[in-house]
Design a protein around this motif. Structure first.
Motif, PDB file in Angstrom:
ATOM      1  N   ARG A 262       0.837  -1.212   0.000  1.00 50.46           N
ATOM      2  CA  ARG A 262       0.000   0.000   0.000  1.00 50.46           C
ATOM      3  C   ARG A 262       0.871   1.262   0.000  1.00 50.46           C
ATOM      4  NH1 ARG A 262      -3.132  -0.224   5.068  1.00 50.46           N
ATOM      5  NH2 ARG A 262      -4.351  -1.814   4.042  1.00 50.46           N
ATOM      6  N   SER A 263       1.913   1.278   0.833  1.00 49.17           N
ATOM      7  CA  SER A 263       2.717   2.505   0.907  1.00 49.17           C
ATOM      8  C   SER A 263       3.639   2.645  -0.311  1.00 49.17           C
ATOM      9  CB  SER A 263       3.519   2.551   2.201  1.00 49.17           C
ATOM     10  OG  SER A 263       4.405   1.470   2.233  1.00 49.17           O
ATOM     11  N   THR A 264       4.109   1.533  -0.873  1.00 49.49           N
ATOM     12  CA  THR A 264       5.014   1.621  -2.027  1.00 49.49           C
ATOM     13  C   THR A 264       4.259   1.988  -3.299  1.00 49.49           C
ATOM     14  OG1 THR A 264       6.351  -0.120  -1.048  1.00 49.49           O
ATOM     15  CG2 THR A 264       6.784   0.373  -3.364  1.00 49.49           C
ATOM     16  N   TYR A 265       3.080   1.387  -3.481  1.00 53.67           N
ATOM     17  CA  TYR A 265       2.380   1.571  -4.763  1.00 53.67           C
ATOM     18  C   TYR A 265       1.107   2.415  -4.648  1.00 53.67           C
ATOM     19  CZ  TYR A 265       5.674  -1.779  -6.570  1.00 53.67           C
ATOM     20  OH  TYR A 265       6.840  -2.398  -6.942  1.00 53.67           O
ATOM     21  N   LYS A 266       0.866   2.964  -3.437  1.00 50.70           N
ATOM     22  CA  LYS A 266      -0.318   3.840  -3.222  1.00 50.70           C
ATOM     23  C   LYS A 266      -1.593   3.165  -3.725  1.00 50.70           C
ATOM     24  CE  LYS A 266       2.641   7.113  -2.109  1.00 50.70           C
ATOM     25  NZ  LYS A 266       3.596   6.313  -1.359  1.00 50.70           N
TER      26      LYS A 266
ATOM     27  N   ILE B  98       6.443 -17.831   1.727  1.00 51.52           N
ATOM     28  CA  ILE B  98       7.328 -17.386   2.811  1.00 51.52           C
ATOM     29  C   ILE B  98       7.780 -15.941   2.537  1.00 51.52           C
ATOM     30  CG2 ILE B  98       9.186 -18.148   4.353  1.00 51.52           C
ATOM     31  CD1 ILE B  98       8.932 -20.921   3.125  1.00 51.52           C
ATOM     32  N   MET B  99       6.798 -15.124   2.272  1.00 50.33           N
ATOM     33  CA  MET B  99       7.034 -13.719   1.910  1.00 50.33           C
ATOM     34  C   MET B  99       7.284 -12.882   3.158  1.00 50.33           C
ATOM     35  SD  MET B  99       7.279 -12.100  -0.738  1.00 50.33           S
ATOM     36  CE  MET B  99       7.964 -13.421  -1.701  1.00 50.33           C
ATOM     37  N   SER B 100       7.820 -11.711   2.934  1.00 52.85           N
ATOM     38  CA  SER B 100       7.974 -10.736   4.020  1.00 52.85           C
ATOM     39  C   SER B 100       7.789  -9.361   3.403  1.00 52.85           C
ATOM     40  CB  SER B 100       9.370 -10.836   4.646  1.00 52.85           C
ATOM     41  OG  SER B 100      10.323 -10.387   3.697  1.00 52.85           O
ATOM     42  N   ALA B 101       7.630  -8.359   4.243  1.00 57.34           N
ATOM     43  CA  ALA B 101       7.451  -6.996   3.731  1.00 57.34           C
ATOM     44  C   ALA B 101       8.671  -6.570   2.914  1.00 57.34           C
ATOM     45  CB  ALA B 101       7.211  -6.039   4.892  1.00 57.34           C
TER      46      ALA B 101
END
Ligand code: FES
Length: 164
Positions: A108-112, A150-153
């Protein structure tokens, strides 16, 4: 229908309107074909702009409220433009407890872009789903057909940058 009477829409070219006319003429005498017609037209344009829904109702001789109702009822139809790449984030329990909230916040913050939205440049659309059936890989993000487990932010931004 003559080209000069097509509705003006930035996402629907004259060639597309011609293909849409073809779909209408093949189906207008077939009762109950509106779902198939909407599907074909969405394949042609990528989504269903309101001008297209009005055009289809006219061509299929159905009330626009009925066609609009069908287009909004079924989740396979989209009334908004979609991105070139579709991101699905899993909000099932296993993924959520393993950090999906942080991943979602990073997207959300990276791609608005919030869930249900498309970036302004139409690169990405973001969708939330309940359990992708790969809980052993939680937290899981699917981009188009690619499963990223196994994703992360921090990892998600590296993954998404590879999708132009
Ligand atoms: S909860 Fe996310 S894959 Fe099952």
């Amino acid at each position: 229908m003559a080209v000069d009477v097509y509705p003006q829409h930035e996402d629907v070219s004259a060639k597309m309107w011609g293909e849409i006319d073809q779909v209408i003429s093949e189906n207008k005498d077939r009762p109950g074909s509106i779902i198939a017609v909407l599907r074909k037209c969405q394949d042609i344009v990528g989504y269903l702009p309101i001008e297209l829904i009005n055009y289809l109702s006219h061509g299929m001789n159905l009330p626009s409220s009925e066609v609009f109702g069908i287009a909004t009822f079924y989740s396979l139809f989209s009334l908004k433009p979609k991105g070139r790449h579709n991101i699905k984030i899993c909000l099932g329990t296993a993924c959520y407890v393993k950090g999906m909230r942080e991943i979602m916040d990073r997207i959300r913050s990276t791609y608005k872009m919030h869930v249900g939205e498309t970036t302004q440049d139409r690169r990405f659309s973001l969708e939330a789903v309940r359990c992708l059936g790969a809980c052993g890989l939680a937290p899981v993000v699917v981009v188009n057909q690619d499963i990223h487990g196994i994703m992360s932010a921090d990892k998600i931004t590296d993954v998404l940058i590879t999708y132009e």
